[in-house]
Design an enzyme around this catalytic site. Structure first.
Site, short mmCIF file in Angstrom:
data_model
loop_
_atom_site.label_atom_id
_atom_site.label_comp_id
_atom_site.label_asym_id
_atom_site.label_seq_id
_atom_site.Cartn_x
_atom_site.Cartn_y
_atom_site.Cartn_z
N SER A 1 2.96 11.01 -2.46
CA SER A 1 3.92 11.71 -1.47
C SER A 1 5.40 10.57 -1.34
O SER A 1 5.52 10.18 -0.48
CB SER A 1 3.24 11.70 -0.02
OG SER A 1 2.99 10.21 0.05
N HIS B 1 -2.88 13.26 -0.13
CA HIS B 1 -3.73 12.42 -0.72
C HIS B 1 -5.26 12.91 -0.44
O HIS B 1 -6.15 12.25 -1.13
CB HIS B 1 -3.78 11.01 0.00
CG HIS B 1 -2.41 10.08 -0.31
ND1 HIS B 1 -2.13 9.09 0.31
CD2 HIS B 1 -1.41 10.59 -1.11
CE1 HIS B 1 -1.01 8.73 0.02
NE2 HIS B 1 -0.45 9.55 -0.90
N GLU C 1 -2.89 9.34 6.69
CA GLU C 1 -3.82 7.99 6.28
C GLU C 1 -4.43 7.61 7.73
O GLU C 1 -3.42 7.70 8.63
CB GLU C 1 -2.94 6.91 5.82
CG GLU C 1 -2.37 7.25 4.30
CD GLU C 1 -1.54 6.20 3.94
OE1 GLU C 1 -1.74 5.22 4.60
OE2 GLU C 1 -0.78 6.72 3.02
N GLU D 1 -6.74 7.55 -2.01
CA GLU D 1 -6.69 5.99 -1.66
C GLU D 1 -7.97 5.52 -1.15
O GLU D 1 -8.22 4.28 -0.52
CB GLU D 1 -5.46 5.61 -0.44
CG GLU D 1 -4.18 6.00 -1.02
CD GLU D 1 -3.10 5.54 -0.07
OE1 GLU D 1 -3.24 5.15 0.95
OE2 GLU D 1 -1.82 5.65 -0.66
N ASP E 1 -0.59 6.73 8.97
CA ASP E 1 0.62 7.00 8.28
C ASP E 1 0.53 8.71 8.18
O ASP E 1 -0.55 9.14 7.52
CB ASP E 1 0.38 6.31 6.99
CG ASP E 1 1.81 7.01 5.81
OD1 ASP E 1 2.57 7.68 6.41
OD2 ASP E 1 1.77 6.58 4.72
N GLU F 1 3.13 4.59 10.95
CA GLU F 1 3.98 4.62 9.74
C GLU F 1 4.35 6.23 9.63
O GLU F 1 3.63 7.24 9.78
CB GLU F 1 3.23 4.08 8.53
CG GLU F 1 4.18 4.28 7.26
CD GLU F 1 3.32 3.89 6.01
OE1 GLU F 1 2.36 3.12 6.20
OE2 GLU F 1 3.59 4.33 5.02
N ASP G 1 8.58 4.21 5.77
CA ASP G 1 8.17 4.09 4.43
C ASP G 1 9.15 5.00 3.67
O ASP G 1 10.37 4.50 3.29
CB ASP G 1 6.65 4.62 4.18
CG ASP G 1 6.30 5.08 2.99
OD1 ASP G 1 6.97 4.57 1.97
OD2 ASP G 1 5.34 5.40 2.86
N LYS H 1 7.52 -1.30 -0.75
CA LYS H 1 6.76 -0.79 -2.32
C LYS H 1 7.86 -1.25 -3.20
O LYS H 1 8.95 -0.51 -3.47
CB LYS H 1 6.60 0.57 -2.02
CG LYS H 1 5.48 1.18 -1.22
CD LYS H 1 5.64 2.89 -0.94
CE LYS H 1 4.24 3.28 -0.36
NZ LYS H 1 4.64 4.71 0.27
N HIS I 1 0.55 -0.62 -1.66
CA HIS I 1 0.18 0.00 -2.76
C HIS I 1 0.93 1.50 -2.87
O HIS I 1 1.51 1.68 -1.96
CB HIS I 1 -1.28 0.28 -2.94
CG HIS I 1 -1.87 0.97 -1.84
ND1 HIS I 1 -3.26 1.48 -1.83
CD2 HIS I 1 -1.44 1.54 -0.57
CE1 HIS I 1 -3.44 2.38 -0.94
NE2 HIS I 1 -2.44 2.21 -0.16
N LYS J 1 -1.08 -3.29 3.11
CA LYS J 1 -1.73 -1.89 2.93
C LYS J 1 -2.11 -1.73 1.60
O LYS J 1 -1.24 -1.39 0.60
CB LYS J 1 -0.78 -1.05 3.51
CG LYS J 1 -1.25 0.65 3.34
CD LYS J 1 -0.24 1.58 3.95
CE LYS J 1 -0.09 2.48 3.31
NZ LYS J 1 0.57 3.71 4.05
P1 PGA Z 1 2.50 7.51 -1.79
O1 PGA Z 1 1.65 7.14 -0.33
O2 PGA Z 1 2.18 6.25 -2.85
O3 PGA Z 1 1.81 8.71 -2.33
O4 PGA Z 1 3.93 7.51 -1.42
C1 PGA Z 1 1.49 5.64 0.07
C2 PGA Z 1 2.26 5.64 1.58
O5 PGA Z 1 2.58 6.60 2.06
O6 PGA Z 1 2.05 4.69 2.17
ZN ZN Z 2 3.69 6.09 3.81
#
Ligand code: PGA
Ligand code: ZN
Length: 393
Positions: free
Chosen positions: A17, A131, A140, A181, A218, A263, A290, A315, A343, A366
């Site tokens: 995503s 996911h 999440e 995840e 999230d 999030e 994010d 990230k 991650h 996370k």
């Molecule tokens: P992504 O999701 O790695 O698929 O972007 C992780 C997140 O959104 O935190």
């Molecule tokens: Zn996210």
């Protein structure tokens, strides 16, 4: 990567995503590997990057500056952020070894931090959205152990709640297959039902919700935001909400449970919505950006000015070098925000983010459920780091 005759190695992750404004992940396209091959990116490491940089006497900032210049584009579209980040992180590992430091100590020096804090994990035990085959609209559901627990007890709590949930689900006729995840991902009846099942699991595990453990979400809301109609489409609940209504929905959900972290509850371009949400909820919750921020100082600055969040999801591969990532964290910290090192849904066994969280002393990580090796790799490394940090006190 070699520095001072020391070897450094790193693997970069990939997101499902992904945010629209992330640096480019260079893939080959075509038929092989279903278009996901990375031969060009590897070629860029072994030719363009190697030819320009081998033999140069550089520090981390110098290396990363050279990589950015060598690419020369806004979003690292020429060499690929995956190629660039692999070199940046492998160099960091090699340099830390050359200086006889643990990677978190090396990162601490770069960041100007010597308070090595073992982070609180936000443990994602229920996966939906992209996911988890859209089991829920929310991507999440996380359990967050309290600060009062030490590292080992935090991890134990996560594992116990996860496995209790794994017992409850089949009793309700739900599958215990896991998502990207490592959280369970059965198609439940509503977004709220997932939450109720988690609350049950916390109770069955014998923990006190709101005392020893809190919750986080999230939503990855960009994934269910319809840009044409400007509606948030919560299919699992059979409703379509405006930005303002979505904020109300989030507020209601968060008020019903001991929630700490929210999030991406809104989409990546809904700046006005984010400002509204943070004005309403920012005093009581960690409002984490994010896809909105993509670890990019340009977007973080805009977010600080517009008061859209109070926390940055970090990230490395959204921006592409260690130096730029640390600059993003510094900027967020400077605004009084928290940083949550994260991650990706497509991970490897690489453990660099465990060191990034400890080295910067940000206090949060996370990294998924306590399941699937690429997630537990980070937890196991944090266990090793915690032993080392505690022994040095
Ligand atoms: P992504 O999701 O790695 O698929 O972007 C992780 C997140 O959104 O935190
Ligand atoms: Zn996210």
């Amino acid at each position: 990567m070699l520095a001072g005759e020391k070897l450094g190695r790193a693997a970069v992750p990939s997101g499902a995503s992904t945010g629209k404004y992330e640096a480019l992940e260079l893939r080959d396209g075509g038929k092989p590997w279903l278009g996901k091959g990375v031969s060009q990116a590897i070629g860029n490491v072994n030719t363009t990057i190697a030819q320009a940089l081998i033999g140069q006497d550089l520090d981390q900032a110098g290396l990363d500056k050279n990589l950015i210049e060598l690419d020369g584009t806004e979003n690292k579209t020429k060499l690929g952020a995956n190629a660039i980040l692999a070199v940046s992180l492998a160099f960091a590992w090699a340099m830390s070894r050359a200086q006889n430091l643990a990677l978190y100590q090396y990162i601490g020096q770069l960041y100007g931090n010597d308070q090595f804090i073992i982070p609180r994990p936000t443990i994602n035990i229920f996966n939906g959205g992209k996911h988890g085959d859209w089991a829920t609209d929310i991507q999440e559901y996380m359990v967050i152990p309290a600060t009062s627990l030490n590292w080992a007890d935090r991890l134990r709590l996560g594992a116990e709640v996860f496995h209790h949930l794994g017992k409850i689900l089949p009793e309700k006729g739900y599958s215990i297959n896991v998502g990207n995840e490592g959280g369970f991902a059965p198609a439940v009846k509503s977004n709220q039902e997932a939450l109720e099942l988690i609350v049950q699991a916390v109770n069955q595990a014998g923990y006190k919700l709101g005392e020893q453990v809190s919750l986080g979400f999230d939503a990855a809301a960009s994934e269910f935001y319809n840009e044409e109609t400007k509606q948030y489409e919560l299919k699992r609940d059979g409703q379509s909400l405006s930005s303002e209504e979505m904020t109300g929905w989030v507020e209601q959900l968060a008020n019903q449970y001991p929630v700490e972290l929210l999030e991406d509850m809104l989409a990546q371009d809904d700046w006005a919505g984010w400002t509204r949400l943070t004005a309403k909820l920012g005093d009581h919750y960690q409002v984490v950006g994010d896809d909105l921020l993509v670890t990019n100082t340009g977007r973080i600055k805009q977010a600080i000015d517009q008061k859209t969040c109070n926390s940055l999801l970090v990230k490395l591969n959204q921006i592409g070098t260690l130096t730029e990532t640390l600059a993003a964290m510094k900027m967020a910290q400077g605004a009084g925000w928290s940083n949550v090192v994260s991650h990706r849904s497509g991970e490897t066994e690489d453990i660099t983010i465990a060191h990034l969280a400890v080295g910067t002393g940000c206090g949060w990580i996370k990294t998924g459920s306590v399941s699937r090796g690429e997630r537990t790799a980070k937890y196991n490394e944090l266990t090793r780091i915690a032993e080392r940090v505690e022994a040095s006190r």
